[in-house]
Design a protein around this motif. Structure first.
Motif, PDB file in Angstrom:
ATOM      1  N   ASN A 114     139.143  38.821  44.605  1.00  0.00           N
ATOM      2  CA  ASN A 114     137.723  38.525  44.795  1.00  0.00           C
ATOM      3  C   ASN A 114     137.033  38.634  43.442  1.00  0.00           C
ATOM      4  OD1 ASN A 114     137.721  38.302  47.743  1.00  0.00           O
ATOM      5  ND2 ASN A 114     138.168  40.493  47.702  1.00  0.00           N
ATOM      6  N   ASN A 160     135.790  23.605  46.500  1.00  0.00           N
ATOM      7  CA  ASN A 160     136.707  24.543  47.146  1.00  0.00           C
ATOM      8  C   ASN A 160     136.243  24.782  48.581  1.00  0.00           C
ATOM      9  OD1 ASN A 160     134.717  26.617  47.149  1.00  0.00           O
ATOM     10  ND2 ASN A 160     135.427  27.428  45.187  1.00  0.00           N
ATOM     11  N   SER A 161     136.993  25.574  49.332  1.00  0.00           N
ATOM     12  CA  SER A 161     136.700  25.707  50.758  1.00  0.00           C
ATOM     13  C   SER A 161     135.346  26.360  51.010  1.00  0.00           C
ATOM     14  CB  SER A 161     137.813  26.501  51.455  1.00  0.00           C
ATOM     15  OG  SER A 161     137.994  27.761  50.844  1.00  0.00           O
ATOM     16  N   TYR A 162     134.971  27.334  50.179  1.00  0.00           N
ATOM     17  CA  TYR A 162     133.666  27.984  50.344  1.00  0.00           C
ATOM     18  C   TYR A 162     132.532  27.011  50.028  1.00  0.00           C
ATOM     19  CZ  TYR A 162     129.919  31.424  49.918  1.00  0.00           C
ATOM     20  OH  TYR A 162     128.753  32.123  50.077  1.00  0.00           O
ATOM     21  N   GLU A 163     132.686  26.280  48.938  1.00  0.00           N
ATOM     22  CA  GLU A 163     131.673  25.280  48.568  1.00  0.00           C
ATOM     23  C   GLU A 163     131.561  24.194  49.625  1.00  0.00           C
ATOM     24  OE1 GLU A 163     132.807  26.085  43.890  1.00  0.00           O
ATOM     25  OE2 GLU A 163     133.466  24.239  44.885  1.00  0.00           O
ATOM     26  N   TRP A 164     132.687  23.860  50.246  1.00  0.00           N
ATOM     27  CA  TRP A 164     132.658  22.838  51.292  1.00  0.00           C
ATOM     28  C   TRP A 164     131.780  23.275  52.457  1.00  0.00           C
ATOM     29  CZ3 TRP A 164     132.574  18.214  52.811  1.00  0.00           C
ATOM     30  CH2 TRP A 164     132.830  17.859  54.134  1.00  0.00           C
ATOM     31  N   GLU A 165     131.916  24.528  52.871  1.00  0.00           N
ATOM     32  CA  GLU A 165     131.093  25.020  53.981  1.00  0.00           C
ATOM     33  C   GLU A 165     129.613  25.019  53.607  1.00  0.00           C
ATOM     34  OE1 GLU A 165     132.148  25.561  57.030  1.00  0.00           O
ATOM     35  OE2 GLU A 165     134.181  25.020  56.376  1.00  0.00           O
ATOM     36  N   MET A 166     129.300  25.393  52.384  1.00  0.00           N
ATOM     37  CA  MET A 166     127.913  25.386  51.925  1.00  0.00           C
ATOM     38  C   MET A 166     127.362  23.964  51.849  1.00  0.00           C
ATOM     39  SD  MET A 166     126.306  26.901  48.358  1.00  0.00           S
ATOM     40  CE  MET A 166     127.080  28.497  48.627  1.00  0.00           C
ATOM     41  N   LEU A 191     142.100  24.906  48.642  1.00  0.00           N
ATOM     42  CA  LEU A 191     142.196  26.004  49.603  1.00  0.00           C
ATOM     43  C   LEU A 191     142.930  27.206  49.039  1.00  0.00           C
ATOM     44  CD1 LEU A 191     143.337  23.723  52.584  1.00  0.00           C
ATOM     45  CD2 LEU A 191     140.989  24.444  52.071  1.00  0.00           C
ATOM     46  N   LYS A 249     126.555  22.564  55.251  1.00  0.00           N
ATOM     47  CA  LYS A 249     125.319  23.145  55.777  1.00  0.00           C
ATOM     48  C   LYS A 249     124.099  22.511  55.124  1.00  0.00           C
ATOM     49  CE  LYS A 249     123.052  27.616  56.531  1.00  0.00           C
ATOM     50  NZ  LYS A 249     123.173  29.090  56.375  1.00  0.00           N
ATOM     51  N   GLN A 288     129.996  26.159  41.184  1.00  0.00           N
ATOM     52  CA  GLN A 288     129.066  27.269  41.331  1.00  0.00           C
ATOM     53  C   GLN A 288     127.614  26.835  41.135  1.00  0.00           C
ATOM     54  OE1 GLN A 288     130.807  30.114  38.580  1.00  0.00           O
ATOM     55  NE2 GLN A 288     131.893  31.141  40.240  1.00  0.00           N
TER      56      GLN A 288
END
Length: 313
Positions: free
Chosen positions: A111, A191-197, A221, A200, A168
């Protein structure tokens, strides 16, 4: 032909916390968080999205053109780029700003907590995408907000195919701004986190985005590989197992260098993603974003052994 890399050139101060953040952050106290992490390891590295992508692309045998704004403290980094024979025609020094600085702390679970001072990067919009240069491909990667907006439009107007990689910088943009930059681009990489953001913020799903791109969507991923979404559907690209896991800083940029290398040469996009996986695995085995070395021959051998097919020419 050249690949124009619009993004940051920064000094990365990378610290290793030999424990886990989750063991020191109280979930019910995040509204008044006051935490100090003792970091016995500190490494200062050359970084920034433009520098990291250019570093990997140069080692692959590509022709990177990083475009960024820096400060008078850039001399050491400039000498580093000279040693690598990376073109600095579009690296502009501004005397009244510091070069961008990142302070990155990584824990045992990989992390990361990052603090970033943009410095001269915030003035990157002062340089437009050149129209008098033989540029085959480009990328809009994390940079000053106005620069990303402007360069997205300028790539489209110049007819230069490019990747939009919000990274970022994604939280800086509204849903409408993200939609416009996606529509300007040929490829989107997140990346996967950016994809979810991004989902939304825009309200768009995979199909909404791929229908607007002439190329496609790439979602990385981590250890689970990556996904390539095009008008033909989804292709899963397996991760390449690294020799060891040392530091994830710069892995996304390494992947994007492989992706750019393949797309600029007209490869099957899945092979370009596979090359990205190989370069990402080479990077994560070393500390820092620009301390891993490889040759095109070594990459070709690794590609064939991993995917049972030769590296395209």
């Amino acid at each position: 032909m050249s690949v124009l890399i619009c993004g940051s050139l920064a000094y990365d101060n990378i610290m290793v916390f030999p424990e886990r953040f989750k063991d020191h952050i109280l979930p019910d106290k995040t509204h008044m968080i006051n935490v100090a992490f003792l970091v016995p390891e500190l490494h200062r590295n050359f970084g920034g999205t433009a520098g990291n992508i250019a570093y990997n692309l140069q080692q692959l045998g590509g022709e990177p053109l990083p475009m960024a704004t820096v400060g008078p403290d850039f001399d050491e980094y400039a000498r580093h780029l000279e040693r690598l024979d990376i073109n600095q025609d579009y690296v502009r020094c501004l005397g009244d700003h510091w070069t961008a600085q990142a302070y990155i702390t990584t824990d045992l679970d990989d992390n990361q907590i990052t603090a970033f001072h943009p410095g001269a990067m915030n003035e990157a919009h002062c340089q437009p995408v050149p129209e008098d240069r033989d540029i085959a491909f480009g990328i809009v990667s994390p940079d000053g907000k106005q620069a990303m907006l402007d360069h997205s439009e300028q790539f489209r107007e110049a007819g230069i195919p490019h990747i939009f990689d919000p990274g970022q910088g994604l939280p800086l943009f509204s849903g409408d701004e993200l939609k416009r930059m996606i529509e300007n681009a040929d490829w989107l990489a997140v990346n996967s986190y950016e994809w979810e953001m991004l989902k939304k913020k825009t309200g768009w799903a995979h199909e909404d985005i791929t229908s607007r791109l002439s190329g496609g969507l790439v979602i990385t991923l981590g250890g689970d590989g990556s996904e390539l979404w095009t008008g033909d559907g989804k292709t899963h690209i397996p991760a390449v197992k690294p020799a060891k896991i040392t530091d994830p800083t710069g892995c996304g940029d390494a992947y994007r260098a492989g992706l750019l290398f393949g797309l600029e040469r007209g490869w099957d996009p899945a092979d370009a993603c596979r090359l990205g996986s190989v370069i990402g695995a080479l990077k994560i085995a070393e500390s820092g974003p620009q301390n891993h070395d490889f040759t095109p021959e070594e990459v070709a051998e690794r590609f064939e052994s991993e995917f049972d097919r030769p590296l395209p020419q």
